[in-house]
Design an enzyme around this catalytic site. Structure first.
Site, PDB file in Angstrom:
ATOM      1  N   GLU A   9      55.649  82.446  31.031  1.00 41.00           N
ATOM      2  CA  GLU A   9      55.447  81.600  32.222  1.00 41.00           C
ATOM      3  C   GLU A   9      56.486  81.797  33.333  1.00 41.00           C
ATOM      4  O   GLU A   9      57.077  80.826  33.811  1.00 41.00           O
ATOM      5  CB  GLU A   9      55.404  80.123  31.799  1.00 41.00           C
ATOM      6  N   GLU A  30      46.551  81.526  23.357  1.00 39.12           N
ATOM      7  CA  GLU A  30      46.658  80.079  23.078  1.00 39.12           C
ATOM      8  C   GLU A  30      45.338  79.390  23.417  1.00 39.12           C
ATOM      9  O   GLU A  30      45.307  78.344  24.072  1.00 39.12           O
ATOM     10  CB  GLU A  30      47.815  79.468  23.894  1.00 39.12           C
TER      11      GLU A  30
HETATM   12  C1  XIL Z   1      53.124  73.348  23.069  1.00 41.54           C
HETATM   13  C2  XIL Z   1      52.990  72.857  21.616  1.00 41.54           C
HETATM   14  O1  XIL Z   1      51.658  72.984  21.224  1.00 41.54           O
HETATM   15  C3  XIL Z   1      53.451  71.427  21.490  1.00 41.54           C
HETATM   16  O2  XIL Z   1      53.483  71.033  20.131  1.00 41.54           O
HETATM   17  C4  XIL Z   1      54.833  71.245  22.123  1.00 41.54           C
HETATM   18  O3  XIL Z   1      55.181  69.871  22.101  1.00 41.54           O
HETATM   19  C5  XIL Z   1      54.868  71.756  23.531  1.00 41.54           C
HETATM   20  O4  XIL Z   1      54.432  73.104  23.566  1.00 41.54           O
HETATM   21  N1  XIL Z   1      52.228  76.991  26.561  1.00 41.54           N
HETATM   22  C6  XIL Z   1      52.932  77.555  25.536  1.00 41.54           C
HETATM   23  C7  XIL Z   1      53.048  76.835  24.238  1.00 41.54           C
HETATM   24  O5  XIL Z   1      53.370  78.710  25.662  1.00 41.54           O
HETATM   25  O6  XIL Z   1      54.249  77.123  23.591  1.00 41.54           O
HETATM   26  C8  XIL Z   1      52.902  75.340  24.409  1.00 41.54           C
HETATM   27  O7  XIL Z   1      52.879  74.736  23.108  1.00 41.54           O
HETATM   28  C9  XIL Z   1      51.639  75.029  25.187  1.00 41.54           C
HETATM   29  C10 XIL Z   1      51.678  75.641  26.557  1.00 41.54           C
END
Ligand code: XIL
Length: 369
Positions: A156, A261
């Site tokens: 990011e 994701e």
């Molecule tokens: C999220 C997790 O799912 C949560 O449990 C945590 O509290 C916050 O992070 N982008 C990413 C992930 O790269 O690491 C994030 O994961 C969601 C957004």
């Protein structure tokens, strides 16, 4: 009589094939196309709910840590690393013969403040930050050398409009922090794959910025194997067309694509990004499916899953991996993001750990390809 026997045989054969289809896992159905995975939390690794743990072992060919390999959990203080959870997670993947991915080395979120500050709480110099990055990356990548297939090296770094995010890394080191991170990771394990990962990669300006970064990294002699598209999606965005356009651009840039994701929120959203510090106030209107999902909405969600999955299959030659962000709706992060305490239904297993019916459709699609 003959016809009767033949038709009973046909019925038996059909039944048998329906049965094997039901037995097939997503991981099996997508073999030879891409790895298919899920993000895993520590309760699941530790077998707190054995059904979830078994499902993860059975259904998927790859896993990634939902949290425990991020900078803050794994490196909470300058001279302290927390290896317990990450060690267990990597061993869990190995036991299940799953490919393990590392998420993530350098990110503006879930990172200790110490990383950027000196003893007086002031920002450190560029040299100090660069050295801290080197130590962090070298130590973490080095520990899992040969056991992790690839790392989300930087997560990011861009805003949706394609400008660099004004993170502490950017403020102190400028855009070169990205190049340094890739160099340090490669030095620590020359065989490990290296990825740049972001959300809203489908947004044209952001996608173009990422393509620009890929070119710059390559021109500087850095290794970059793939761009990870987080693919946190909503009911209407991104469109299928925008998603396909982003795939075409990344393919032309000469990198592989990872869907890192994937989830599709069924809820209305005040925000279509995935910056985890975003937060909005709860209201009942924003949480409409506490009791049940109307059939028409469920159908629309199913179609969206299948349309996107169909697109992933169409691009399987450049897509190396598709990872869903979480196993079940129950433990899913979107129940608390970007509004706390809602009931979302964004992934492929329901609150009773059952496969959603759409999974069988996905398996049929994958097998037809
Ligand atoms: C999220 C997790 O799912 C949560 O449990 C945590 O509290 C916050 O992070 N982008 C990413 C992930 O790269 O690491 C994030 O994961 C969601 C957004």
């Amino acid at each position: 009589m003959k016809i009767k026997i033949i038709s009973s045989i046909t019925v038996l054969v059909l039944l048998a094939s329906v049965d094997t289809m039901a037995q097939k896992t997503l991981g099996e159905a997508t073999k030879g196309k891409f790895l298919f995975g899920t993000a895993v939390n520590m309760q699941q690794v530790n077998g707190v709910n054995p059904i979830e743990t078994e499902l993860i072992a059975k259904e998927f060919t790859t896993i990634v840590a939902e949290n425990c390999m991020k900078p803050q959990p794994i490196h909470p203080e300058e001279n302290r690393y927390n290896w317990d959870d990450a060690d267990k997670l990597v061993a869990f993947g190995e036991k299940n013969k799953q490919v393990v991915t590392g998420h993530c080395l350098i990110w503006h979120s879930q990172i200790g403040r110490w990383f950027f500050t000196d003893a007086d709480g002031k920002d450190v110099s560029p040299d100090v930050l660069k050295e801290r990055m080197r130590q962090h990356i070298t130590t973490v990548v080095g520990r899992y050398k040969g056991r992790v297939k690839g790392w989300d090296v930087v997560n990011e770094a861009f805003e949706d409009n394609g400008t660099y995010r004004n993170s502490k890394f950017y403020q102190i080191l400028g855009k070169d922090f990205i190049k340094y991170a890739f160099q340090f990771a490669h030095d620590a394990d020359p065989n490990v794959e290296l990825y740049y990962n972001d959300y809203n990669v489908e947004t044209p300006a952001k996608c173009d910025a990422i393509v620009g970064l890929v070119k710059e990294l390559k021109a500087a002699g850095c290794r970059i194997d793939a761009v990870g598209s987080q693919a946190h999606m909503h009911m209407n965005s991104p469109t299928l067309e925008a998603t396909e356009t982003s795939f075409k651009k990344l393919k032309a840039a000469g990198v592989k694509i990872l869907i890192t994701e994937w989830d599709i929120s069924i809820l209305p959203s005040p925000y279509d990004g995935a910056n985890i510090s975003a937060s909005f106030k709860y209201s009942k209107e924003m949480d409409p499916y506490r009791e049940a999902i109307p059939d028409s909405i469920q159908q629309k969600w199913n179609k969206r899953v299948l349309d996107m999955f169909g697109l992933f299959l169409k691009y399987h030659e450049v897509i190396d991996r598709v990872t869903v962000w979480g196993l079940t709706d129950n433990t899913n992060w979107l129940n608390n993001f970007p509004i706390r305490g809602r009931k979302d239904y964004p992934v492929l297993f329901d609150r009773n750990n059952q496969r959603k019916p759409v999974v069988d459709e996905m398996i049929k699609m994958a097998e037809k390809q």
